[in-house]
Design a protein around this motif. Structure first.
Motif, PDB file in Angstrom:
ATOM      1  N   HIS A 183       0.825  -1.216   0.000  1.00 24.47           N
ATOM      2  CA  HIS A 183       0.000   0.000   0.000  1.00 24.47           C
ATOM      3  C   HIS A 183       0.857   1.262   0.000  1.00 24.47           C
ATOM      4  O   HIS A 183       0.535   2.228  -0.714  1.00 24.47           O
ATOM      5  CB  HIS A 183      -0.930  -0.002   1.214  1.00 24.47           C
ATOM      6  N   SER A 184       1.921   1.273   0.793  1.00 25.09           N
ATOM      7  CA  SER A 184       2.761   2.473   0.833  1.00 25.09           C
ATOM      8  C   SER A 184       3.472   2.693  -0.498  1.00 25.09           C
ATOM      9  O   SER A 184       3.712   3.834  -0.908  1.00 25.09           O
ATOM     10  CB  SER A 184       3.787   2.367   1.968  1.00 25.09           C
ATOM     11  N   THR A 185       3.779   1.599  -1.202  1.00 24.91           N
ATOM     12  CA  THR A 185       4.384   1.736  -2.529  1.00 24.91           C
ATOM     13  C   THR A 185       3.373   2.276  -3.532  1.00 24.91           C
ATOM     14  O   THR A 185       3.694   3.178  -4.330  1.00 24.91           O
ATOM     15  CB  THR A 185       4.920   0.371  -3.018  1.00 24.91           C
ATOM     16  N   ILE A 192       7.074   6.334   4.772  1.00 22.74           N
ATOM     17  CA  ILE A 192       6.707   5.069   5.399  1.00 22.74           C
ATOM     18  C   ILE A 192       7.592   3.933   4.886  1.00 22.74           C
ATOM     19  O   ILE A 192       8.023   3.071   5.663  1.00 22.74           O
ATOM     20  CB  ILE A 192       5.225   4.757   5.144  1.00 22.74           C
ATOM     21  N   ILE A 193       7.880   3.931   3.598  1.00 27.74           N
ATOM     22  CA  ILE A 193       8.774   2.906   3.050  1.00 27.74           C
ATOM     23  C   ILE A 193      10.135   2.987   3.722  1.00 27.74           C
ATOM     24  O   ILE A 193      10.757   1.968   4.046  1.00 27.74           O
ATOM     25  CB  ILE A 193       8.902   3.066   1.518  1.00 27.74           C
ATOM     26  N   GLY A 194      10.599   4.216   3.985  1.00 26.59           N
ATOM     27  CA  GLY A 194      11.867   4.393   4.683  1.00 26.59           C
ATOM     28  C   GLY A 194      11.830   3.840   6.100  1.00 26.59           C
ATOM     29  O   GLY A 194      12.805   3.265   6.587  1.00 26.59           O
ATOM     30  N   LEU A 195      10.681   4.014   6.774  1.00 30.63           N
ATOM     31  CA  LEU A 195      10.537   3.481   8.130  1.00 30.63           C
ATOM     32  C   LEU A 195      10.513   1.955   8.135  1.00 30.63           C
ATOM     33  O   LEU A 195      10.878   1.329   9.126  1.00 30.63           O
ATOM     34  CB  LEU A 195       9.250   4.012   8.770  1.00 30.63           C
ATOM     35  N   LEU A 196      10.084   1.371   7.016  1.00 29.93           N
ATOM     36  CA  LEU A 196       9.965  -0.082   6.938  1.00 29.93           C
ATOM     37  C   LEU A 196      11.255  -0.756   6.478  1.00 29.93           C
ATOM     38  O   LEU A 196      11.682  -1.760   7.071  1.00 29.93           O
ATOM     39  CB  LEU A 196       8.822  -0.460   5.998  1.00 29.93           C
ATOM     40  N   GLY A 198      14.119   1.283   4.925  1.00 27.71           N
ATOM     41  CA  GLY A 198      15.185   2.228   4.625  1.00 27.71           C
ATOM     42  C   GLY A 198      16.403   2.046   5.512  1.00 27.71           C
ATOM     43  O   GLY A 198      16.445   1.211   6.414  1.00 27.71           O
ATOM     44  N   GLY A 199      17.405   2.897   5.262  1.00 28.61           N
ATOM     45  CA  GLY A 199      18.647   2.809   6.025  1.00 28.61           C
ATOM     46  C   GLY A 199      18.455   3.108   7.496  1.00 28.61           C
ATOM     47  O   GLY A 199      19.205   2.603   8.337  1.00 28.61           O
ATOM     48  N   GLU A 200      17.488   3.955   7.836  1.00 34.10           N
ATOM     49  CA  GLU A 200      17.209   4.291   9.239  1.00 34.10           C
ATOM     50  C   GLU A 200      15.839   3.756   9.645  1.00 34.10           C
ATOM     51  O   GLU A 200      15.072   4.396  10.353  1.00 34.10           O
ATOM     52  CB  GLU A 200      17.270   5.802   9.435  1.00 34.10           C
ATOM     53  N   ALA A 201      15.540   2.554   9.199  1.00 31.18           N
ATOM     54  CA  ALA A 201      14.220   1.964   9.441  1.00 31.18           C
ATOM     55  C   ALA A 201      13.982   1.708  10.921  1.00 31.18           C
ATOM     56  O   ALA A 201      14.890   1.317  11.651  1.00 31.18           O
ATOM     57  CB  ALA A 201      14.081   0.664   8.658  1.00 31.18           C
ATOM     58  N   LEU A 202      12.742   1.947  11.338  1.00 27.97           N
ATOM     59  CA  LEU A 202      12.322   1.604  12.694  1.00 27.97           C
ATOM     60  C   LEU A 202      11.950   0.133  12.791  1.00 27.97           C
ATOM     61  O   LEU A 202      11.994  -0.454  13.868  1.00 27.97           O
ATOM     62  CB  LEU A 202      11.112   2.457  13.106  1.00 27.97           C
ATOM     63  N   ALA A 203      11.554  -0.436  11.652  1.00 30.06           N
ATOM     64  CA  ALA A 203      11.061  -1.810  11.634  1.00 30.06           C
ATOM     65  C   ALA A 203      12.202  -2.793  11.423  1.00 30.06           C
ATOM     66  O   ALA A 203      13.317  -2.435  11.063  1.00 30.06           O
ATOM     67  CB  ALA A 203      10.020  -1.974  10.530  1.00 30.06           C
ATOM     68  N   CYS A 204      11.893  -4.054  11.661  1.00 28.89           N
ATOM     69  CA  CYS A 204      12.873  -5.122  11.492  1.00 28.89           C
ATOM     70  C   CYS A 204      12.139  -6.371  11.008  1.00 28.89           C
ATOM     71  O   CYS A 204      11.051  -6.686  11.484  1.00 28.89           O
ATOM     72  CB  CYS A 204      13.569  -5.394  12.815  1.00 28.89           C
ATOM     73  N   GLY A 205      12.717  -7.068  10.041  1.00 26.98           N
ATOM     74  CA  GLY A 205      12.125  -8.310   9.561  1.00 26.98           C
ATOM     75  C   GLY A 205      11.027  -8.136   8.536  1.00 26.98           C
ATOM     76  O   GLY A 205      10.228  -9.053   8.327  1.00 26.98           O
ATOM     77  N   VAL A 206      10.952  -6.961   7.876  1.00 24.01           N
ATOM     78  CA  VAL A 206       9.924  -6.748   6.854  1.00 24.01           C
ATOM     79  C   VAL A 206      10.280  -7.541   5.594  1.00 24.01           C
ATOM     80  O   VAL A 206      11.396  -7.456   5.085  1.00 24.01           O
ATOM     81  CB  VAL A 206       9.792  -5.248   6.512  1.00 24.01           C
ATOM     82  N   ASN A 207       9.322  -8.308   5.092  1.00 23.94           N
ATOM     83  CA  ASN A 207       9.527  -9.096   3.880  1.00 23.94           C
ATOM     84  C   ASN A 207       9.230  -8.217   2.665  1.00 23.94           C
ATOM     85  O   ASN A 207       8.084  -7.855   2.416  1.00 23.94           O
ATOM     86  CB  ASN A 207       8.611 -10.319   3.898  1.00 23.94           C
ATOM     87  N   HIS A 238      14.299   7.634  -4.832  1.00 24.17           N
ATOM     88  CA  HIS A 238      14.650   7.203  -3.479  1.00 24.17           C
ATOM     89  C   HIS A 238      13.995   5.866  -3.142  1.00 24.17           C
ATOM     90  O   HIS A 238      14.632   4.970  -2.576  1.00 24.17           O
ATOM     91  CB  HIS A 238      14.217   8.281  -2.478  1.00 24.17           C
ATOM     92  N   ILE A 239      12.730   5.722  -3.512  1.00 24.66           N
ATOM     93  CA  ILE A 239      12.026   4.458  -3.257  1.00 24.66           C
ATOM     94  C   ILE A 239      12.700   3.319  -4.017  1.00 24.66           C
ATOM     95  O   ILE A 239      12.915   2.224  -3.471  1.00 24.66           O
ATOM     96  CB  ILE A 239      10.547   4.577  -3.681  1.00 24.66           C
ATOM     97  N   TYR A 240      13.044   3.577  -5.266  1.00 25.67           N
ATOM     98  CA  TYR A 240      13.688   2.554  -6.092  1.00 25.67           C
ATOM     99  C   TYR A 240      15.017   2.118  -5.473  1.00 25.67           C
ATOM    100  O   TYR A 240      15.346   0.925  -5.436  1.00 25.67           O
ATOM    101  CB  TYR A 240      13.910   3.091  -7.499  1.00 25.67           C
ATOM    102  N   GLN A 241      15.775   3.085  -4.965  1.00 24.42           N
ATOM    103  CA  GLN A 241      17.062   2.766  -4.340  1.00 24.42           C
ATOM    104  C   GLN A 241      16.864   1.938  -3.067  1.00 24.42           C
ATOM    105  O   GLN A 241      17.629   1.004  -2.811  1.00 24.42           O
ATOM    106  CB  GLN A 241      17.814   4.059  -4.023  1.00 24.42           C
ATOM    107  N   MET A 242      15.862   2.290  -2.276  1.00 27.37           N
ATOM    108  CA  MET A 242      15.601   1.514  -1.058  1.00 27.37           C
ATOM    109  C   MET A 242      15.225   0.082  -1.389  1.00 27.37           C
ATOM    110  O   MET A 242      15.652  -0.868  -0.708  1.00 27.37           O
ATOM    111  CB  MET A 242      14.491   2.193  -0.231  1.00 27.37           C
TER     112      MET A 242
END
Length: 449
Positions: A183-185, A192-196, A198-207, A238-242
């Motif tokens: 959905h974020s894509t 949100i994609i960065g949080l999931l 990205g390099g400074e993501a808050l999340a962990c283990g996102v498939n 930026h999204i493509y790079q992530m």
């Protein structure tokens, strides 16, 4: 008379409310029988706190009634951001946070759709289980914030999911197989994609390569957006790079491209890192606790507190007692070197091997019980204060063991200094938490980078 009651609820006119009840003491009961709405829906919508208190105290059953639109008073208050109303409604029980309304929505879903950040925090702290509730379409609160483009609310939810060790929610799919990343894509929400991922993501283990019912991964969604002639934004780069850095691929590459399979086998370190990130012993234990009944959790808490008490008391009063001052000159012990036993040391310490076995098993029971208490109280309010209390009790336990045991002063100083540093760090965390609660210090994590 019912219309006058609803008007009093809308305006917050407590005097008129009392007058109506004096005229007809059964007015609230008749409203419950004759109307789909009740006055609590009206006061919750209007944000009238005082009259809400009055109605809840007289007719708590109103808090669980749905109106003709399929929403309870707490759904209405959550959607409108009336946090004081929500606190009053939750006095009847935190279980109303799990009350399902229209389309299977719980109050957290209504707050998430509207981006009510303060309400989202309040509801999650009151009932962490609401994070796992899904709508009739299989959507979590995080799905709804992303679909509604509520970036700040999504950030808060991701932070709470991380705090509560519920990372598996980030990979949950709706009825169409779409994850939050899909959905974020689709909405091109690079924050949100960065949080999931990205390099400074808050999340962990996102498939990043989850496939929906149409056979599309998030990268397929991005490629379709770019190929269909839609406007190109600099955020898309930026999204493509992530996606590239996270190892995102197209749906057909997962099952048909041998290069993808070869890449996975040639990068074991990356797989191990992702596995270590997504598999977490603490998370598994918390999930086991969450799946147990309330009665079971209460029983476990009683047992854990009992074990902590008994093991702590065993250190304060060891089986052999302590050396007394008048025996100080006559008692010596041969360990590595001969020395005199000091007053306050345990008699059992005269036999270092027995003393060591006793302390080891006692410490296992003590620290295991503290771990159980921490698990069972995860997500509770005043969590920072509880951590500080547990650490303080742990420090006194360690100091007591050192004082009563055959330990040299240098070793005592080292352990005391280490415990002091841990205590200081936890005290600082507790102070910062209090300052944030009082609004003196802002929550820097909640600001968009």
């Amino acid at each position: 008379m019912e219309s006058r009651l609803f008007e009093a609820a809308r305006c917050g006119d407590i005097s008129a409310f009392h007058s109506l009840l004096e005229e007809d003491p059964f007015l609230l009961d008749r409203v419950a029988l004759n109307s789909v709405y009740n006055p609590l829906h009206v006061s919750a919508l209007a944000g009238q706190v005082e009259i809400t208190k009055e109605i809840v105290s007289r007719k708590p059953a109103f808090t669980r009634e749905l109106n003709e639109n399929g929403f309870s008073p707490i759904h209405v208050a959550s959607a409108n951001g009336h946090i004081e109303i929500i606190r009053e409604l939750m006095r009847v029980g935190y279980d109303i946070c799990l009350l399902k309304g229209k389309d299977g929505k719980v109050p957290l879903h209504c707050a998430a759709i509207k981006g009510r950040v303060d309400v989202v925090k309040e509801l999650v702290w009151a009932c962490p289980e609401s994070l796992k509730q899904v709508t009739a379409c299989g959507e979590t609160a995080l799905h709804l914030t992303v679909k509604s483009n509520q970036i700040e609310a999504a950030r808060v939810l991701i932070e709470e999911i991380r705090r509560l060790q519920m990372m598996e929610i980030l990979n949950w799919k709706d009825t169409e197989g779409n994850t939050v990343l899909h959905h974020s894509t689709f909405n091109r929400q690079h924050e949100i994609i960065g949080l999931l991922i990205g390099g400074e993501a808050l999340a962990c283990g996102v498939n990043v390569n989850t496939v929906n019912t149409s056979g599309f991964t998030p990268k397929d969604v991005l490629d379709l957006l770019l190929q269909n002639g839609s406007d190109f934004y600099h955020h898309d780069i930026h999204i493509y790079q992530m996606f590239q850095q996270a190892g995102a691929v197209k749906g057909r590459e997962i099952t048909t491209d041998p290069a993808y399979v070869r890449t996975q086998t040639e990068n074991p370190n990356r797989q191990i890192a992702q596995s270590a990130c997504s598999w977490n012993l603490w998370k598994e234990l918390m999930r086991e606790v969450a799946e147990s009944s309330t009665d079971t959790q209460n029983a476990l808490m009683v047992v854990a507190v009992l074990i902590a008490t008994v093991t702590y008391q065993a250190v304060l009063s060891p089986p052999s007692g302590f050396w007394e001052a008048d025996k100080r000159k006559s008692q010596t012990v041969t360990t590595v070197q001969k020395r005199t036993m000091n007053p306050g040391e345990a008699v059992m310490a005269s036999d270092p091997e027995i003393f060591a076995v006793f302390i080891v098993f006692n410490a296992i029971g003590f620290f295991a019980s503290l771990a159980m208490i921490s698990l069972l109280t995860s997500g509770f309010p005043l969590r920072a204060g509880l951590r500080l209390a547990i650490l303080s009790m742990t420090a006194t336990y360690v100091i007591a063991v050192i004082y009563m045991g055959p330990t040299k002063m240098r070793e005592v100083y080292i352990v005391v200094i280490l415990m002091g540093l841990l205590f200081l760090a936890e005290s600082i965390r507790f102070t910062v938490w209090l300052l944030k609660k009082w609004g003196i210090v802002g929550d820097t994590r909640s600001r968009l980078r």
